[in-house]
Design a protein around this motif. Sequence first.
Motif, short mmCIF file in Angstrom:
data_model
loop_
_atom_site.label_atom_id
_atom_site.label_comp_id
_atom_site.label_asym_id
_atom_site.label_seq_id
_atom_site.Cartn_x
_atom_site.Cartn_y
_atom_site.Cartn_z
N MET A 108 -26.72 21.63 -45.22
CA MET A 108 -26.77 23.07 -45.54
C MET A 108 -26.40 23.82 -44.25
N ILE A 109 -25.41 24.68 -44.30
CA ILE A 109 -24.88 25.26 -43.06
C ILE A 109 -25.91 26.10 -42.31
N LEU A 110 -26.79 26.81 -43.03
CA LEU A 110 -27.74 27.67 -42.30
C LEU A 110 -28.89 26.88 -41.68
N GLU A 112 -28.38 24.99 -39.44
CA GLU A 112 -27.98 25.06 -38.03
C GLU A 112 -28.79 26.10 -37.27
N ILE A 113 -29.07 27.23 -37.94
CA ILE A 113 -29.79 28.30 -37.23
C ILE A 113 -31.24 28.43 -37.72
N PHE A 114 -31.54 27.90 -38.90
CA PHE A 114 -32.93 27.88 -39.40
C PHE A 114 -33.25 26.44 -39.78
N PRO A 115 -33.49 25.59 -38.76
CA PRO A 115 -33.60 24.15 -39.03
C PRO A 115 -34.65 23.82 -40.10
N GLY A 116 -34.23 22.98 -41.03
CA GLY A 116 -35.14 22.47 -42.04
C GLY A 116 -35.56 23.47 -43.11
N GLU A 117 -35.06 24.70 -43.05
CA GLU A 117 -35.53 25.72 -44.01
C GLU A 117 -34.70 25.80 -45.29
N ASN A 118 -33.56 25.14 -45.31
CA ASN A 118 -32.68 25.14 -46.49
C ASN A 118 -32.41 26.53 -47.05
N VAL A 119 -32.08 27.45 -46.14
CA VAL A 119 -31.75 28.82 -46.54
C VAL A 119 -30.32 28.86 -47.09
N ASP A 120 -30.14 29.56 -48.22
CA ASP A 120 -28.81 29.71 -48.82
C ASP A 120 -28.00 30.80 -48.12
N VAL A 121 -26.69 30.62 -48.03
CA VAL A 121 -25.78 31.74 -47.75
C VAL A 121 -25.61 32.43 -49.11
N PRO A 122 -26.09 33.69 -49.27
CA PRO A 122 -26.03 34.31 -50.59
C PRO A 122 -24.58 34.48 -51.06
N ASP A 123 -24.38 34.22 -52.36
CA ASP A 123 -23.04 34.35 -52.93
C ASP A 123 -22.72 35.85 -53.06
N PRO A 124 -21.70 36.36 -52.34
CA PRO A 124 -21.43 37.80 -52.37
C PRO A 124 -20.51 38.21 -53.51
N TYR A 125 -20.03 37.24 -54.33
CA TYR A 125 -18.96 37.50 -55.30
C TYR A 125 -19.27 38.65 -56.25
N PHE A 126 -20.50 38.63 -56.81
CA PHE A 126 -20.87 39.66 -57.79
C PHE A 126 -21.68 40.80 -57.17
N GLY A 127 -21.81 40.78 -55.84
CA GLY A 127 -22.69 41.74 -55.19
C GLY A 127 -21.96 42.93 -54.62
N LEU A 128 -22.65 43.63 -53.74
CA LEU A 128 -22.10 44.84 -53.12
C LEU A 128 -21.16 44.45 -51.98
N GLU A 129 -20.34 45.40 -51.61
CA GLU A 129 -19.34 45.17 -50.55
C GLU A 129 -19.99 44.69 -49.26
N ASN A 130 -21.18 45.23 -48.88
CA ASN A 130 -21.77 44.85 -47.60
C ASN A 130 -22.29 43.41 -47.60
N GLY A 131 -22.34 42.79 -48.78
CA GLY A 131 -22.69 41.37 -48.85
C GLY A 131 -21.74 40.52 -48.01
N PHE A 132 -20.51 40.94 -47.93
CA PHE A 132 -19.51 40.17 -47.18
C PHE A 132 -19.75 40.27 -45.67
N ALA A 133 -20.17 41.46 -45.20
CA ALA A 133 -20.48 41.61 -43.77
C ALA A 133 -21.70 40.76 -43.41
N ASN A 134 -22.69 40.73 -44.30
CA ASN A 134 -23.89 39.91 -44.04
C ASN A 134 -23.52 38.44 -43.98
N VAL A 135 -22.73 38.00 -44.94
CA VAL A 135 -22.30 36.60 -44.98
C VAL A 135 -21.50 36.26 -43.72
N TYR A 136 -20.62 37.17 -43.33
CA TYR A 136 -19.81 36.93 -42.12
C TYR A 136 -20.71 36.74 -40.90
#
Length: 155
Positions: A108-110, A112-136
Amino acid sequence: MPVKILMVCLGNICRSPLAEGLLQSKLPREKFIVDSAGTGNWHVGKQPDARSIAIAKLNGLDISCQRGRHFSKKDFEEYHYIYVMDSSNYSDVISLAPNSEAKSKVKMILNEIFPGENVDVPDPYFGLENGFANVYAMLDEACDSIAQKLIAKHF
Ligand code: 4NP
């Protein structure tokens, strides 16, 4: 032989193209090859989502030449490291792994920064425009850490 890293999400048009572009930009090209793929096949052959292209461009990264492709079992042979964006990608990819060595390549890529927490990168596809800046921002931080480790390990 170059070290090969694969970024995986669902559509291969929003998150993993950003992760591919970011990580490749932080690594020397002659030594590391970064690619991305989707567990779904709806966007095969397509450019990344216009909102991913835009947020990358705003940060000086051009991902417009990437094209969507479908993750395949063969990728376990080709790639040394496979980073998935969320827990659903993780289950989908792991379900195709032929053995425990293949399974051990998948992270799980995150973590790397939150070891062992299995945090998702939220899917921005159906969300608001700023979802992409957060994901970036999340992927930028995770890829910094991945690049540092890869360079330390493979140089
Ligand atoms: P991605 O986002 O997995 O970050 O590329 C998605 C893009 C498209 C779809 C789902 C997620 N879709 O359902 O078409």
